[in-house]
Design a protein around this motif. Structure first.
Motif, mmCIF file in Angstrom:
data_model
loop_
_atom_site.group_PDB
_atom_site.id
_atom_site.type_symbol
_atom_site.label_atom_id
_atom_site.label_comp_id
_atom_site.label_asym_id
_atom_site.label_seq_id
_atom_site.Cartn_x
_atom_site.Cartn_y
_atom_site.Cartn_z
ATOM 1 N N LEU A 35 0.836 -1.202 0.000
ATOM 2 C CA LEU A 35 0.000 0.000 0.000
ATOM 3 C C LEU A 35 0.868 1.248 0.000
ATOM 4 O O LEU A 35 0.582 2.214 -0.703
ATOM 5 N N PRO A 78 -5.742 8.936 -0.186
ATOM 6 C CA PRO A 78 -5.334 8.590 1.180
ATOM 7 C C PRO A 78 -6.464 7.969 1.983
ATOM 8 O O PRO A 78 -6.237 7.028 2.744
ATOM 9 N N THR A 79 -7.702 8.459 1.776
ATOM 10 C CA THR A 79 -8.824 7.863 2.494
ATOM 11 C C THR A 79 -8.982 6.397 2.118
ATOM 12 O O THR A 79 -9.156 5.531 2.985
ATOM 13 N N GLY A 80 -8.875 6.109 0.818
ATOM 14 C CA GLY A 80 -9.036 4.739 0.369
ATOM 15 C C GLY A 80 -7.959 3.829 0.925
ATOM 16 O O GLY A 80 -8.255 2.738 1.418
ATOM 17 N N SER A 81 -6.690 4.299 0.903
ATOM 18 C CA SER A 81 -5.628 3.403 1.366
ATOM 19 C C SER A 81 -5.693 3.235 2.880
ATOM 20 O O SER A 81 -5.401 2.155 3.397
ATOM 21 N N HIS A 82 -6.119 4.301 3.594
ATOM 22 C CA HIS A 82 -6.294 4.166 5.040
ATOM 23 C C HIS A 82 -7.361 3.121 5.342
ATOM 24 O O HIS A 82 -7.178 2.238 6.187
ATOM 25 N N ALA A 83 -8.492 3.170 4.606
ATOM 26 C CA ALA A 83 -9.564 2.218 4.855
ATOM 27 C C ALA A 83 -9.110 0.801 4.540
ATOM 28 O O ALA A 83 -9.412 -0.139 5.287
ATOM 29 N N LEU A 84 -8.339 0.656 3.450
ATOM 30 C CA LEU A 84 -7.850 -0.681 3.094
ATOM 31 C C LEU A 84 -6.922 -1.237 4.168
ATOM 32 O O LEU A 84 -7.029 -2.399 4.549
ATOM 33 N N ALA A 85 -6.010 -0.379 4.668
ATOM 34 C CA ALA A 85 -5.058 -0.857 5.676
ATOM 35 C C ALA A 85 -5.797 -1.277 6.941
ATOM 36 O O ALA A 85 -5.524 -2.325 7.524
ATOM 37 N N ARG A 86 -6.770 -0.449 7.339
ATOM 38 C CA ARG A 86 -7.518 -0.767 8.553
ATOM 39 C C ARG A 86 -8.308 -2.065 8.354
ATOM 40 O O ARG A 86 -8.310 -2.948 9.217
ATOM 41 N N GLY A 87 -8.940 -2.205 7.186
ATOM 42 C CA GLY A 87 -9.697 -3.416 6.918
ATOM 43 C C GLY A 87 -8.806 -4.646 6.932
ATOM 44 O O GLY A 87 -9.159 -5.670 7.516
ATOM 45 N N PHE B 67 -12.719 5.057 -6.041
ATOM 46 C CA PHE B 67 -12.697 5.362 -4.604
ATOM 47 C C PHE B 67 -13.832 4.635 -3.893
ATOM 48 O O PHE B 67 -13.627 3.983 -2.857
ATOM 49 N N THR B 70 -13.104 0.958 -3.639
ATOM 50 C CA THR B 70 -12.099 0.644 -2.620
ATOM 51 C C THR B 70 -12.712 0.681 -1.227
ATOM 52 O O THR B 70 -12.452 -0.189 -0.393
ATOM 53 N N ALA B 74 -12.922 -2.349 1.447
ATOM 54 C CA ALA B 74 -12.349 -2.255 2.788
ATOM 55 C C ALA B 74 -13.391 -2.585 3.843
ATOM 56 O O ALA B 74 -13.122 -3.304 4.812
ATOM 57 N N LEU B 77 -13.816 -6.222 4.013
ATOM 58 C CA LEU B 77 -12.724 -6.888 4.730
ATOM 59 C C LEU B 77 -12.885 -6.740 6.233
ATOM 60 O O LEU B 77 -12.585 -7.652 6.993
ATOM 61 N N GLU B 78 -13.344 -5.548 6.672
ATOM 62 C CA GLU B 78 -13.480 -5.328 8.107
ATOM 63 C C GLU B 78 -14.524 -6.239 8.716
ATOM 64 O O GLU B 78 -14.379 -6.733 9.826
ATOM 65 N N ASN C 105 -4.870 12.258 6.890
ATOM 66 C CA ASN C 105 -4.789 12.217 5.436
ATOM 67 C C ASN C 105 -3.431 12.686 4.945
ATOM 68 O O ASN C 105 -2.881 12.107 4.008
ATOM 69 N N THR C 108 -0.980 9.953 5.506
ATOM 70 C CA THR C 108 -1.160 8.851 4.572
ATOM 71 C C THR C 108 -0.694 9.220 3.176
ATOM 72 O O THR C 108 -0.163 8.384 2.449
ATOM 73 N N THR C 115 -1.499 5.963 7.936
ATOM 74 C CA THR C 115 -2.307 5.932 9.150
ATOM 75 C C THR C 115 -3.252 4.743 9.108
ATOM 76 O O THR C 115 -3.962 4.545 8.126
ATOM 77 N N ILE C 116 -3.262 3.954 10.169
ATOM 78 C CA ILE C 116 -4.157 2.806 10.203
ATOM 79 C C ILE C 116 -5.397 3.114 11.018
ATOM 80 O O ILE C 116 -6.506 2.769 10.624
#
Lengths: 110, 84, 157
Positions: A35, A78-87, B67, B70, B74, B77-78, C105, C108, C115-116
């Protein structure tokens, strides 16, 4: 003439970032590192390409649309990658074996 | 311009490799996200090559839809446990 | 409302009477629907000082993003993959939720940090190259968040 050179420079840097992001997507060991490299390098690369489009077409419909697309990409990625990482973390995907520390797991137990 | 287009398409295929081979579902999701952003760049280069601005409309719509996709992945997945 | 109207104009790029009138009607409709979603301190949207600091934030963000991008580029292309990934805790001093969201943001968007989650004042950040000083939260915070907090505090708090 000058304009054209700037366009070529912007677009070639952008394409280089995109390619490095794709290579990182292949080479790096786990989801979180992928990511990091993939989404961020590709985001900046794409934004540079769109900036090149803006410089090429100037103050016209195409330039404005390219600028808007760049802003959308910068805002949403950034919102999308943050959500993916958290998920991924909540779903229980483990970190790479060479990782140093995982404070999130220590604190939340997930 | 054609060279740039070719390089970007090669990059997209690298992402596609990750989507196909990714060991875990989040890996595939990352690949799909990356492809979405790359296609926006391809649309921009198409726009320069042809000089027509509707490719940029495609780019904007694609960015927003990628977006949303994605975020949906996510959330999915959660909500679900992951055991291998 | 004005923003939506301008966005409509930019998106369609047609200045004939029909397009402008349709855009105005749609902007009023959307504004009525969306007015419930406005943040509590609307008056801050019209303060030029905050807009100035937002601009400064964008400039510094762009600088750090490009710098970090070259760093990550080097790490990806290096044959030995010199990475030391890990998830660290960062304590933020920002108060409002919008400021925290923008800080997350910004972090990230910078390559190398991701940021997780945000829990109260703590940000959990995945970092591609963690320093030796693992337990030194001060230094980690200064490295990751400090450079953005300076400007964001002036925008939001």
């Amino acid at each position: 003439m000058n304009n054209g050179v700037a366009v070529y420079v912007l677009i070639s840097i952008g394409v280089a970032f995109d390619l490095v992001g794709a290579i990182g997507l292949i080479r790096l060991p786990d989801v979180y590192n992928r990511l990091q490299a993939a989404t961020k390098c590709v985001t900046l690369g794409t934004c540079l390409i769109l900036l090149g489009v803006v410089v090429a077409s100037g103050w016209s419909a195409m330039g404005i649309k390219a600028l808007l697309a760049a802003v959308f990409v910068l805002w949403t990625s950034p919102t999308g990658s943050h959500a993916l990482a958290r998920g991924a973390h909540i779903a229980g995907v483990p970190l790479w074996a060479g990782s140093v520390v995982d404070k999130y797991k220590e604190d939340t137990g997930r | 311009m054609h060279t740039f287009l070719l390089l970007l398409i090669i990059g997209t295929f690298l992402c596609l490799y990750r989507v196909a081979m990714g060991p875990t579902p989040p890996d595939r999701a990352v690949g799909i996200d990356t492809i979405g952003v790359m296609v926006v760049g391809i649309c921009g280069i198409f726009g320069i090559m042809t000089g027509q601005d509707f490719y940029l409309n495609v780019a904007i719509a694609w960015a927003l839809l990628a977006f949303l996709g994605t975020l949906a992945l996510a959330k999915y997945l959660e909500g679900r446990g992951f055991d291998e | 409302m004005l923003i939506i109207f301008v966005l409509w104009l930019l998106l369609t790029w047609s200045f004939d009477v029909q397009g402008v009138v349709a855009g105005a009607i749609l902007a009023v409709l959307f504004a009525l629907v969306l007015s419930k979603l406005l943040p509590p301190h609307v008056e801050r949207l019209f303060s030029p000082v905050r807009w100035f600091w937002a601009l400064m934030h964008i400039i510094s963000l762009a600088f750090w993003v490009v710098l970090a991008n070259f760093d990550v580029m080097y790490r990806v292309l290096h044959p030995n993959l010199p990475i030391r990934p890990g998830i660290v805790k960062v304590k933020t001093t920002l108060k409002s939720d919008e400021a925290k969201a923008f800080l997350a943001n910004s972090i990230t968007l910078t390559p190398g940090t991701l940021t997780i989650d945000i829990i109260d004042d703590w940000l959990y950040v995945h970092w591609i190259n963690v320093h030796e000083s693992l337990e030194d939260t001060e230094a980690i915070t200064r490295d990751i968040a400090g450079r953005f907090e300076v400007t964001l505090r002036r925008v939001f708090d």
